[in-house]
Design an enzyme around this catalytic site. Structure first.
Site, short mmCIF file in Angstrom:
data_model
loop_
_atom_site.label_atom_id
_atom_site.label_comp_id
_atom_site.label_asym_id
_atom_site.label_seq_id
_atom_site.Cartn_x
_atom_site.Cartn_y
_atom_site.Cartn_z
N ARG A 203 -3.13 14.18 19.34
CA ARG A 203 -2.70 14.28 20.74
C ARG A 203 -3.89 14.47 21.67
NH1 ARG A 203 0.79 19.17 21.34
NH2 ARG A 203 -0.08 19.77 19.33
N ASP B 240 1.74 14.59 24.78
CA ASP B 240 2.60 13.66 24.04
C ASP B 240 3.84 13.37 24.87
OD1 ASP B 240 4.42 15.78 23.70
OD2 ASP B 240 3.72 16.24 21.68
N ASP C 172 4.25 17.93 14.17
CA ASP C 172 5.10 18.13 15.33
C ASP C 172 6.47 17.50 15.09
OD1 ASP C 172 3.09 19.44 16.69
OD2 ASP C 172 2.36 17.61 17.67
N TYR D 11 -3.65 8.79 10.12
CA TYR D 11 -2.50 8.63 11.00
C TYR D 11 -2.44 7.22 11.58
CZ TYR D 11 -2.64 13.79 11.21
OH TYR D 11 -2.67 15.12 10.90
#
Length: 312
Positions: A193, A97, A55, A83
């Protein structure tokens, strides 16, 4: 994507980069497509692609293939990823988000670490995850995020994913919200997310992602990543430095050293004898000089080339 200066006619055009892979540390605010567009100019070729969209708000490892090495990206897309992220508890948003509008606000200032750790448990391991509605998944041929932006209601089906690690770090209360740092190691297709959303829902306060940094894709980590500015600053009179196809393949699959005779057979698209290679995983065939000859898959007692990079 930030504007770039026009190419000066008196500057030499950068030579075309060899086939290979570049691990880019994607900056915030750039789409993965923006990165590919920039890399096409830096690599001197349009044959550039990426493995695994990030993203615009996310940063970190984006694996970019150049030339014939783009054929390896299929195998990169399917590997596990790691992550570092920050989840804001106390607010749910339209996009799960920080780029979306706040839907609900609930006082989450009283949460303690034990609460969050307990809620993370059911979101770890093999789970059925409903992707975020603004994902790039297609619904009847149209991206889900495009339908959401057009004002349509989108309901995506749950999909099986594997979350190997969902580690809770620091908690930072700020007014009525609490920010939580997490580390996630997960299978391909997992939406961090959606993990933030589901963590907030499990705690009854709502949640969304405020920071996301991808630190690893398979065997490609941040240690091998370079920023676009660093790549642009390399000598423009020589080809852009890339990771060799053999090294790139070794980061996501098993490798097998092949003899000159085997390399020749593979170069003609023929099969070679199988040793102890697994049934369901690709194998990179590497010649004595370090050339990636082909990617192989098991076929009974033989190995057949899925594609050949060093034809005879």
């Amino acid at each position: 994507m930030p504007a770039e200066p026009r190419t000066r006619p008196d500057l030499p055009r950068r030579p075309t980069a060899p086939d290979g892979v570049v691990v880019v540390d994607k900056p915030a605010g750039w789409t993965s497509h923006d990165v590919v567009a920039r890399m096409r100019r830096l690599a001197g070729t349009r044959k550039v692609g990426h493995a695994g969209t990030l993203d615009p708000m996310a940063t970190g490892v984006l694996v970019v293939g150049v030339g014939r090495a783009t054929r390896l990206l299929t195998y990169v897309t399917g590997v596990d990823k790691e992550y570092l992220a920050t989840v804001r508890l106390g607010q749910a948003t339209t996009t799960d988000d920080a780029e979306g509008e706040v839907l609900t606000s609930v006082d989450a200032s009283g949460l303690v670490r034990a609460d969050v750790v307990a809620a993370v448990g059911p979101l770890t391991g093999d789970i059925a995850q409903v992707p975020s509605a603004v994902s790039a998944l297609k619904v009847d041929g149209v991206r889900a995020y495009a339908r959401v932006r057009a004002g349509q209601d989108v309901a995506l089906a749950a999909r099986p994913v594997h979350v190997a690690v969902f580690e809770v770090g620091d908690l930072r209360p700020a007014g009525q919200v609490t920010d939580v740092d997490v580390r996630v190691v997960c299978s391909a297709g997992t939406y961090v997310r959606a993990l933030a959303r589901d963590l907030g829902a499990a705690l009854g306060v709502g949640g969304h992602l405020t920071r996301l940094r991808r630190t690893r894709v398979g065997g490609f980590g941040l240690a091998a990543a370079r920023t676009l500015d660093d790549l642009a600053a390399t000598d423009p009179t020589v080809p852009l430095p890339v990771m060799s196809p053999a090294a790139a393949a070794g980061a996501v699959m098993a490798t097998r050293a092949v003899t000159a005779a085997e390399a020749r057979e593979l170069g003609f698209g023929r099969r070679i004898a199988r040793r102890d290679e697994p049934d369901d995983r690709p194998v990179a065939a590497v010649a004595a000089d370090g050339t990636l000859v082909a990617v192989l898959t098991a076929a009974d007692d033989r190995l057949r080339p899925v594609f050949v990079l060093a034809p005879a």
